[in-house]
Structures are given as structure tokens and as C-alpha cells.
Design an enzyme around this catalytic site. Structure first.
Site, PDB file in Angstrom:
ATOM      1  N   THR A  12      -9.134  -3.312   1.312  1.00  0.00           N
ATOM      2  CA  THR A  12     -10.554  -3.645   1.472  1.00  0.00           C
ATOM      3  C   THR A  12     -11.054  -4.209   0.133  1.00  0.00           C
ATOM      4  O   THR A  12     -10.599  -3.802  -0.939  1.00  0.00           O
ATOM      5  CB  THR A  12     -11.395  -2.418   1.891  1.00  0.00           C
ATOM      6  OG1 THR A  12     -11.390  -1.452   0.840  1.00  0.00           O
ATOM      7  CG2 THR A  12     -10.869  -1.795   3.185  1.00  0.00           C
ATOM      8  N   GLY A  13     -11.947  -5.175   0.213  1.00  0.00           N
ATOM      9  CA  GLY A  13     -12.357  -5.863  -1.014  1.00  0.00           C
ATOM     10  C   GLY A  13     -11.221  -6.701  -1.574  1.00  0.00           C
ATOM     11  O   GLY A  13     -11.167  -6.978  -2.767  1.00  0.00           O
ATOM     12  N   GLY A  14     -10.327  -7.140  -0.682  1.00  0.00           N
ATOM     13  CA  GLY A  14      -9.174  -7.941  -1.118  1.00  0.00           C
ATOM     14  C   GLY A  14      -9.521  -9.406  -1.346  1.00  0.00           C
ATOM     15  O   GLY A  14      -8.632 -10.219  -1.603  1.00  0.00           O
ATOM     16  N   SER A  16     -11.704 -10.364  -3.770  1.00  0.00           N
ATOM     17  CA  SER A  16     -12.277 -10.547  -5.116  1.00  0.00           C
ATOM     18  C   SER A  16     -11.646  -9.560  -6.088  1.00  0.00           C
ATOM     19  O   SER A  16     -11.139  -8.505  -5.686  1.00  0.00           O
ATOM     20  CB  SER A  16     -13.792 -10.314  -5.040  1.00  0.00           C
ATOM     21  OG  SER A  16     -14.391 -10.433  -6.310  1.00  0.00           O
ATOM     22  N   GLY A  17     -11.715  -9.903  -7.365  1.00  0.00           N
ATOM     23  CA  GLY A  17     -11.392  -8.973  -8.445  1.00  0.00           C
ATOM     24  C   GLY A  17     -10.050  -8.285  -8.316  1.00  0.00           C
ATOM     25  O   GLY A  17      -9.027  -8.890  -8.003  1.00  0.00           O
ATOM     26  N   TYR A 150     -23.442   6.069  -8.273  1.00  0.00           N
ATOM     27  CA  TYR A 150     -22.088   5.493  -8.270  1.00  0.00           C
ATOM     28  C   TYR A 150     -21.071   6.522  -8.786  1.00  0.00           C
ATOM     29  O   TYR A 150     -20.026   6.762  -8.162  1.00  0.00           O
ATOM     30  CB  TYR A 150     -22.087   4.237  -9.142  1.00  0.00           C
ATOM     31  CG  TYR A 150     -20.755   3.560  -9.325  1.00  0.00           C
ATOM     32  CD1 TYR A 150     -20.217   2.774  -8.319  1.00  0.00           C
ATOM     33  CD2 TYR A 150     -20.049   3.667 -10.530  1.00  0.00           C
ATOM     34  CE1 TYR A 150     -18.990   2.118  -8.494  1.00  0.00           C
ATOM     35  CE2 TYR A 150     -18.839   3.019 -10.714  1.00  0.00           C
ATOM     36  CZ  TYR A 150     -18.311   2.248  -9.695  1.00  0.00           C
ATOM     37  OH  TYR A 150     -17.117   1.598  -9.874  1.00  0.00           O
TER      38      TYR A 150
HETATM   39  N1  LIG Z   1     -14.550  -3.833 -12.574  1.00  0.00           N
HETATM   40  C1  LIG Z   1     -14.648  -2.636 -13.111  1.00  0.00           C
HETATM   41  O1  LIG Z   1     -14.912  -2.486 -14.304  1.00  0.00           O
HETATM   42  C2  LIG Z   1     -14.410  -1.399 -12.261  1.00  0.00           C
HETATM   43  C3  LIG Z   1     -14.200  -0.188 -12.924  1.00  0.00           C
HETATM   44  C4  LIG Z   1     -13.949   0.955 -12.191  1.00  0.00           C
HETATM   45  C5  LIG Z   1     -13.897   0.897 -10.818  1.00  0.00           C
HETATM   46  N2  LIG Z   1     -14.109  -0.294 -10.189  1.00  0.00           N
HETATM   47  C6  LIG Z   1     -14.022  -0.299  -8.719  1.00  0.00           C
HETATM   48  O2  LIG Z   1     -13.004  -1.193  -8.338  1.00  0.00           O
HETATM   49  C7  LIG Z   1     -13.251  -1.663  -7.013  1.00  0.00           C
HETATM   50  C8  LIG Z   1     -13.107  -3.182  -6.981  1.00  0.00           C
HETATM   51  O3  LIG Z   1     -14.106  -3.746  -7.798  1.00  0.00           O
HETATM   52  P1  LIG Z   1     -13.907  -5.095  -8.632  1.00  0.00           P
HETATM   53  O4  LIG Z   1     -14.119  -4.751 -10.053  1.00  0.00           O
HETATM   54  O5  LIG Z   1     -12.658  -5.779  -8.242  1.00  0.00           O
HETATM   55  O6  LIG Z   1     -15.213  -5.877  -8.201  1.00  0.00           O
HETATM   56  P2  LIG Z   1     -15.470  -7.180  -7.302  1.00  0.00           P
HETATM   57  O7  LIG Z   1     -14.710  -8.328  -7.831  1.00  0.00           O
HETATM   58  O8  LIG Z   1     -16.966  -7.260  -7.240  1.00  0.00           O
HETATM   59  O9  LIG Z   1     -14.880  -6.762  -5.894  1.00  0.00           O
HETATM   60  C9  LIG Z   1     -15.525  -5.875  -5.030  1.00  0.00           C
HETATM   61  C10 LIG Z   1     -14.945  -6.112  -3.659  1.00  0.00           C
HETATM   62  O10 LIG Z   1     -15.496  -5.166  -2.740  1.00  0.00           O
HETATM   63  C11 LIG Z   1     -15.987  -5.864  -1.600  1.00  0.00           C
HETATM   64  N3  LIG Z   1     -17.147  -5.155  -1.098  1.00  0.00           N
HETATM   65  C12 LIG Z   1     -18.232  -4.720  -1.785  1.00  0.00           C
HETATM   66  N4  LIG Z   1     -19.098  -4.142  -0.955  1.00  0.00           N
HETATM   67  C13 LIG Z   1     -18.569  -4.231   0.294  1.00  0.00           C
HETATM   68  C14 LIG Z   1     -18.995  -3.812   1.562  1.00  0.00           C
HETATM   69  N5  LIG Z   1     -20.162  -3.205   1.749  1.00  0.00           N
HETATM   70  N6  LIG Z   1     -18.185  -4.060   2.640  1.00  0.00           N
HETATM   71  C15 LIG Z   1     -16.994  -4.688   2.475  1.00  0.00           C
HETATM   72  N7  LIG Z   1     -16.538  -5.103   1.284  1.00  0.00           N
HETATM   73  C16 LIG Z   1     -17.315  -4.864   0.204  1.00  0.00           C
HETATM   74  C17 LIG Z   1     -16.376  -7.246  -2.124  1.00  0.00           C
HETATM   75  O11 LIG Z   1     -16.320  -8.225  -1.091  1.00  0.00           O
HETATM   76  P3  LIG Z   1     -17.646  -8.847  -0.411  1.00  0.00           P
HETATM   77  O12 LIG Z   1     -18.646  -9.065  -1.470  1.00  0.00           O
HETATM   78  O13 LIG Z   1     -17.158 -10.066   0.283  1.00  0.00           O
HETATM   79  O14 LIG Z   1     -18.081  -7.804   0.579  1.00  0.00           O
HETATM   80  C18 LIG Z   1     -15.272  -7.499  -3.126  1.00  0.00           C
HETATM   81  O15 LIG Z   1     -14.140  -8.020  -2.493  1.00  0.00           O
HETATM   82  C19 LIG Z   1     -14.627  -1.149  -6.632  1.00  0.00           C
HETATM   83  O16 LIG Z   1     -14.501  -0.004  -5.833  1.00  0.00           O
HETATM   84  C20 LIG Z   1     -15.244  -0.793  -7.980  1.00  0.00           C
HETATM   85  O17 LIG Z   1     -16.237   0.201  -7.861  1.00  0.00           O
HETATM   86  C21 LIG Z   1     -14.372  -1.437 -10.870  1.00  0.00           C
END
Ligand SMILES: NC(=O)c1ccc[n+]([C@@H]2O[C@H](COP(=O)([O-])OP(=O)(O)OC[C@H]3O[C@@H](n4cnc5c(N)ncnc54)[C@H](OP(=O)(O)O)[C@@H]3O)[C@@H](O)[C@H]2O)c1
Length: 249
Positions: A12-14, A16-17, A150
Site C-alpha cells: 500500500t502506498g506503492g 510514492s516514496g 501520528y
Molecule cells: N519519509 C519519512 O521521513 C518517514 C519516516 C517514518 C515513517 N514514514 C512512513 O513511511 C510510510 C511511507 O511514507 P513515504 O515517506 O514514502 O511518503 P510518501 O512518498 O508521501 O508516500 C505515502 C504513500 O501513502 C499513500 N497514502 C497516503 N494516504 C493514503 C490513503 N488514505 N489511502 C491510500 N494510500 C495512501 C500515498 O499515495 P496516495 O497519495 O496516492 O494515496 C503514497 O503512496 C508512511 O506510513 C509514513 O508515515 C515516513
């Protein structure tokens, strides 16, 4: 031969990022991949960068109807999955006194309810001896001002992994948590901070990380690959913290 040859992985969230980096890496390792997110355009773009067979499904993890549709699409295309990464999530920076019922619900629904029901709805499609990876955050153990909801939601999913490890033990499904520290992804742009504020935030974070830098999505993909593959066959209920040492010293 790839480490995930013959496997089907759902991230899931595949689109982006770090989720995208995981989907790409799993595909390079031989898996067929399903990605799930809301944004159609980035799903389409992501699909083009993922090798081999890839199914993208659009939907919101907060919606049980969308998760039911995802489970059905997975069943129709691949029959079952072996690896599930509950990665979709994200934070907005909001001081405690500004949190409203609406923003509270949004943050907890995306980061906790979404993870909970993603797993519940996909479990019937999961093969025994599969691997579930829940993406938490270093905010689950280290206070970050403005991340009260969060951080609590990311702690909740850490707890969930423990319970599920016991409840799914009879099916030999391993449940583990990947806990990233700060990683350079679009997540920062979604916090509501300006470009300058993001740069200042990242620079402050880097100073608190023993390795003195922000992480890369590819590093999270390698950590997820370990938890998804047989390399971690005796690892269950665990938390793999990939944060440059930030919360470990
Ligand atoms: N980046 C950091 O520093 C960091 C640190 C610790 C943990 N994390 C965690 O890592 C995970 C991935 O984050 P990322 O950093 O890769 O950020 P990202 O690039 O913003 O990716 C987030 C992904 O989650 C999807 N998403 C968000 N809300 C959604 C919803 N309601 N339904 C379905 N899909 C949803 C987004 O797709 P859509 O927008 O298309 O829905 C996107 O693909 C998250 O759980 C985040 O909390 C991130």
C-alpha cells in the site's frame, strides 16, 4: 535467481516514496507486485517503473469498501499474495492545541485504522507462511512536536504487530515492523510545511542522527526486502529500526 521469485507482494502506498522503492525492489527480486494508493496519475507512473507483472489499484486505506475491492482485484488477478506491506500513511505537523476532531480522525484513520483493516481484509487472500510488514515511524518512540496523533498511531501499529504475531502463528505468517527515521520522500511536502521549513526541519533532524544524514527510500526497500524474504525466516513480532541510529543511542 531473485530472493522473491514466484511470490506476489502487495504494497500500500506503492505509488510514492519508500513504498514505490519497495515495489520496484521486490519486482527486481522476482515478485509480481500489487500497488495501492489514491492518486491515479502516480499509480500509472509507478506501474511503468516496476519490472514484470504489476497491478495497480486505486483507493483509500480509510475506506473498507476500497479495501474489499482491493482484495477482490488481487484474487481475480493473482489468486493470493505472499507478502503484504502496510505502508500507506503520512503525517501533518499540527501542534496539540490545534488538533481538531476532523484532523485527529484523518491522522488516526490513515495511520492506524487503515493499517488494521488493510491486514484484516487481505488476510483471507494471504498464503500461509507469508510475511506482513507494517511501516511505523521513529515517532513511535521519540517525541516530535506537532506529531501527537501520528506518533500515537504509529505506536498503535507497533502494538498490533505483536498481537498479530501470536494470532497468525498457526498460519506461520510472520508479522514485523519496519520503523524508518527521516527519509527523503514526498512525505515532507505533505506535512503542510513550506520549502524553507522543510529544509530547516531536515537539517535539525540530521543533527540528531548519528549517521548525520536523512535516509534514502532505497535503504528502506532493502530493509523491507530482508523482512519479506526467507533471510528473516526466524524473525517475528520484531521491529527493524532504520533511522541512522537516531532513536538507538
Ligand atoms: N519519509 C519519512 O521521513 C518517514 C519516516 C517514518 C515513517 N514514514 C512512513 O513511511 C510510510 C511511507 O511514507 P513515504 O515517506 O514514502 O511518503 P510518501 O512518498 O508521501 O508516500 C505515502 C504513500 O501513502 C499513500 N497514502 C497516503 N494516504 C493514503 C490513503 N488514505 N489511502 C491510500 N494510500 C495512501 C500515498 O499515495 P496516495 O497519495 O496516492 O494515496 C503514497 O503512496 C508512511 O506510513 C509514513 O508515515 C515516513
Amino acid at each position: 535467481m531473485g530472493q522473491l521469485e514466484g511470490k506476489v507482494a502487495l504494497v500500500t502506498g506503492g505509488n510514492s516514496g519508500m513504498g514505490l522503492a519497495m515495489a520496484q525492489e521486490f519486482a527486481r527480486q522476482g515478485a509480481r507486485v500489487v500497488i495501492f494508493g489514491r492518486d491515479l496519475e502516480s499509480l500509472r507512473r509507478a506501474e511503468e517503473t516496476i519490472a514484470g507483472e504489476c497491478l495497480s489499484v486505486a483507493g483509500d486505506v480509510r475506506s473498507l469498501d476500497a479495501l474489499a475491492r482491493l482484495a477482490k482485484d488481487v484474487q481475480d488477478r493473482f489468486g493470493s499474495i505472499d507478502i503484504l506491506v502496510a505502508n500507506a500513511g503520512g503525517a501533518t505537523i499540527e501542534p496539540f492545541h490545534e488538533v481538531t476532531e476532523e484532523t485527529f480522525d484523518y491522522q488516526s484513520d490513515v495511520n492506524f485504522k487503515g493499517v488494521f483493516f488493510t491486514i484484516q481484509y487481505l488476510l483471507p487472500k494471504m498464503n500461509d507462511a507469508g510475511a506482513i510488514i507494517i511501516v511505523s515511524s521513529s515517532a513511535n518512540s521519540r517525541a516530535v512536536p506537532g506529531m501527537s496523533v501520528y506518533g500515537a498511531a504509529k505506536s498503535a501499529v507497533r502494538s498490533l504487530a505483536r498481537t498479530l504475531t501470536l494470532e497468525l502463528a498457526d498460519r506461520k505468517i510472520r508479522v514485523n515492523v519496519l520503523t524508518p527515521g527521516p527519509v527523503a520522500t514526498a512525505a515532507y511536502e505533505r506535512t503542510g510545511l513550506s520549502e524553507e521549513e522543510i529544509a530547516a526541519f531536515q537539517s535539525r533532524q540530521s543533527e540528531q542522527i548519528p549517521l548525520a544524514r536523512i535516509g534514502d527510500p532505497q535503504e528502506m526497500a532493502q530493509a523491507a526486502l530482508f523482512l519479506a524474504s526467507s533471510a528473516s525466516s526466524f524473525v517475528a513480532g520484531a521491529e527493524l529500526v532504520a533511522d541512522g541510529g537516531m532513536t538507538q543511542v
